[in-house]
Design a protein around this motif. Structure first.
Motif, PDB file in Angstrom:
ATOM      1  N   ALA A 457      18.227 -18.149  30.869  1.00 27.26           N
ATOM      2  CA  ALA A 457      19.352 -18.463  31.765  1.00 27.26           C
ATOM      3  C   ALA A 457      20.637 -18.642  30.969  1.00 27.26           C
ATOM      4  O   ALA A 457      21.705 -18.141  31.361  1.00 27.26           O
ATOM      5  N   ALA A 458      20.563 -19.359  29.851  1.00 25.48           N
ATOM      6  CA  ALA A 458      21.761 -19.560  29.020  1.00 25.48           C
ATOM      7  C   ALA A 458      22.239 -18.229  28.456  1.00 25.48           C
ATOM      8  O   ALA A 458      23.455 -17.978  28.370  1.00 25.48           O
ATOM      9  N   TYR A 459      21.318 -17.369  28.044  1.00 27.13           N
ATOM     10  CA  TYR A 459      21.665 -16.046  27.513  1.00 27.13           C
ATOM     11  C   TYR A 459      22.383 -15.214  28.565  1.00 27.13           C
ATOM     12  O   TYR A 459      23.410 -14.575  28.282  1.00 27.13           O
ATOM     13  N   LEU A 460      21.869 -15.231  29.821  1.00 27.66           N
ATOM     14  CA  LEU A 460      22.506 -14.459  30.885  1.00 27.66           C
ATOM     15  C   LEU A 460      23.854 -15.066  31.270  1.00 27.66           C
ATOM     16  O   LEU A 460      24.811 -14.350  31.558  1.00 27.66           O
ATOM     17  N   ASP A 461      23.930 -16.416  31.301  1.00 25.78           N
ATOM     18  CA  ASP A 461      25.200 -17.072  31.638  1.00 25.78           C
ATOM     19  C   ASP A 461      26.280 -16.751  30.603  1.00 25.78           C
ATOM     20  O   ASP A 461      27.475 -16.741  30.919  1.00 25.78           O
ATOM     21  N   ALA A 462      25.860 -16.496  29.387  1.00 26.27           N
ATOM     22  CA  ALA A 462      26.817 -16.171  28.324  1.00 26.27           C
ATOM     23  C   ALA A 462      27.117 -14.680  28.269  1.00 26.27           C
ATOM     24  O   ALA A 462      27.728 -14.203  27.297  1.00 26.27           O
ATOM     25  N   GLY A 463      26.687 -13.947  29.292  1.00 23.03           N
ATOM     26  CA  GLY A 463      26.969 -12.518  29.340  1.00 23.03           C
ATOM     27  C   GLY A 463      26.226 -11.722  28.278  1.00 23.03           C
ATOM     28  O   GLY A 463      26.698 -10.666  27.849  1.00 23.03           O
TER      29      GLY A 463
END
Length: 514
Positions: A457-463
């Protein structure tokens, strides 16, 4: 027999019913309720109707048994009991109570005028005049217009609301003193309460003479004596109020014949309106009932045309809004809708915070009033007709959900303040049933991935920026890369695939229910 109050249905196992009347309003068998109530010290139990088994159990356990009349519902029964208890608590033996018993509120207003040396009005929570003392030529214009109109003028209610007088009245059990100002004479005001329930108020105006030294104590006694009469007044209106509550509830939910419900509420089909919702942060606990009651009164006093629905842990207000051309300032033709909705939302937020602070202060001094927790307030966009009020109600509810999820420092907002956040909630609500019926690798990841889910989730939120995501997670970038590889190997998810990334993003949002 001593009666200390009533309780409705079964409460927690440790709750004492000592010297109280229990209303068997739940689904339990009457015999079970009677045994439980007797074990907790109840003085009497009221059941739905005559029942031979209930009578046998009541005789066995030595508790009085009463039956509810066919014409009454449980609200009616509770109101009748409160009225009877209020008569007993008010007592007799002093002139104020004895005179009132023979003449009702009109007699009470006259005798209180004699005791206080002022002109008296007795009002309900809608600021309608229920009784008043004689009006002489020295009475100020506000008193005259209030009595002639049968209610406090809207402009005066608005003035009291903005000055904070109403907040003080709703939250205090003491006599409030307002010194003379300009053409307005000195006044004393006290709320009439039955327990925590606000029933109305008594006002004493000095007019052209001074109030007596014992005016405040006389007003306090008058508030006690007035309780049973205000309870009776509330009961007379209960049937009509229940019909209005039903019509408002259905109108706000968007079900049934909207035109009929609007007509029942006296709302024109071309009346612009917006909905404001105030909702407790969690399940209602001790102190919540008083808080929500005060918020409901504040909303109702905002303007006489406001319709208020009070539910468990929630207050919903249908706020009429003038058309742009009807703005207070003829030169200002901007839409007053957002401004009006924001003003009401802000007032409810302010009152909720003040009452919460008062509860904390009372608890700090050893008081028993607990803090019911934070309240979130959301205002929906204006709609052109009450027939479309459900749309504004939906938006207001979404605002509350979004504020709660974000844990915002500001606990109120307009729908227009939150950008795409509301649309995201709508999409998630629409997608949730589809997600819950599905299956496959992503479902397995979300259910059993543990720390891998948060890392993805953090990876996707960071684009897709590993360095940024790792910094937010307080991880080394290589550790995050390892976790992403583990997710691919263990669950077979391809994070390079845009559809996979979209579905994981939605899934993470769905399991973090707002």
């Amino acid at each position: 027999m001593r009666i200390d109050g009533i309780v409705i249905g079964a409460e927690g196992p440790a709750k004492s019913y000592q010297d109280r009347i229990v209303l068997a309003a739940g689904l339990e068998e009457p015999g079970i309720v009677i045994r439980e109530a007797a074990g907790r010290g109840a003085a009497a139990v009221i059941v739905r109707g005559p029942a031979e088994e209930a009578l046998v159990v009541a005789e066995q356990y030595g508790v009085a048994l009463l039956a509810r009349a066919e014409w009454a519902d449980w609200d009616d029964v509770a109101t009748l009991l409160r009225s009877a208890l209020a008569y007993a608590e008010a007592g007799r033996g002093d002139r104020m109570a004895d005179v009132t018993a023979g003449g009702g509120l009109a007699a009470l207003a006259s005798v209180v005028a004699e005791f206080t040396g002022g002109s008296i009005t007795i009002e309900d929570t809608q600021f309608r005049v229920l009784a008043h003392s004689a009006t002489g030529p020295e009475a100020d214009e506000l008193r005259r217009s209030t009595i002639l109109g049968g209610r406090v003028p809207d402009w005066r209610v608005d003035e009291m609301r903005r000055s904070g007088l109403l907040r003080a009245l709703w939250s205090s059990s003491e006599v409030i003193h307002r010194p003379a100002e300009g053409d307005t004479p000195e006044r004393l005001i006290i709320a009439i309460r039955s327990g925590r329930e606000m029933l109305g108020s008594i006002w004493a105006a000095a007019d052209d003479r001074s109030l007596t030294p014992n005016a405040a104590s006389a007003l306090s006694r008058a508030a006690e004596v007035a309780v049973p009469y205000l309870v009776q007044h509330r009961m007379r209106e209960s049937a009509a109020r229940r019909r209005e509550e039903h019509a408002l509830r259905v109108l706000l939910s968007g079900d049934g014949d909207m035109s009929t419900h609007a007509w029942s509420l006296g709302l024109s089909p071309d009346l612009r309106c917006a909905v404001v919702v105030a909702e407790l942060d969690g399940p209602p606990g001790p102190g919540a009932d008083r808080l929500m009651g005060a918020l409901a009164l504040q909303a109702a006093s905002y303007r006489s045309e406001v319709r208020v629905l009070r539910e468990l842990g929630r207050v919903t207000a249908l706020l009429p809004i003038p058309h742009p051309a009807e703005g207070r300032d003829a030169a200002d033709v901007r839409d007053p809708g957002p401004r009006e909705a924001a003003a009401l939302a802000r007032e409810l937020d302010t009152l909720a915070r003040e009452l919460a602070a008062h509860s904390r202060e009372t608890a700090g001094r050893g008081g028993s009033t607990p803090d019911p927790g934070p309240v979130w307030v959301g205002a929906g966009s204006p709609v052109p007709s009450p027939l479309r009020a459900a749309a504004s109600r939906e938006e207001a509810g979404l605002v509350v959900r979004l504020l709660r999820r974000r844990g915002a420092a500001t606990r109120w907002a307009l729908a227009t303040d939150l950008g795409p956040g509301l649309d995201v909630l709508r999409v998630l609500d629409a997608v949730r049933p589809i997600w819950e019926r599905g299956g496959g690798p992503i479902h397995e990841l979300i259910a059993n991935g543990g720390d891998l889910v948060g890392s993805i989730a953090a990876y996707l939120d960071a684009g897709g920026d590993v360095t940024t995501a790792a910094r937010r997670l307080v991880l080394h970038p290589n550790t995050l890369r390892y976790r992403l590889r583990r997710a691919r190997e263990r669950f077979g998810v391809d994070l390079d695939d845009p559809d996979t990334r979209l579905l994981i993003t939605l899934a993470v949002r769905l399991v973090r229910k707002p």
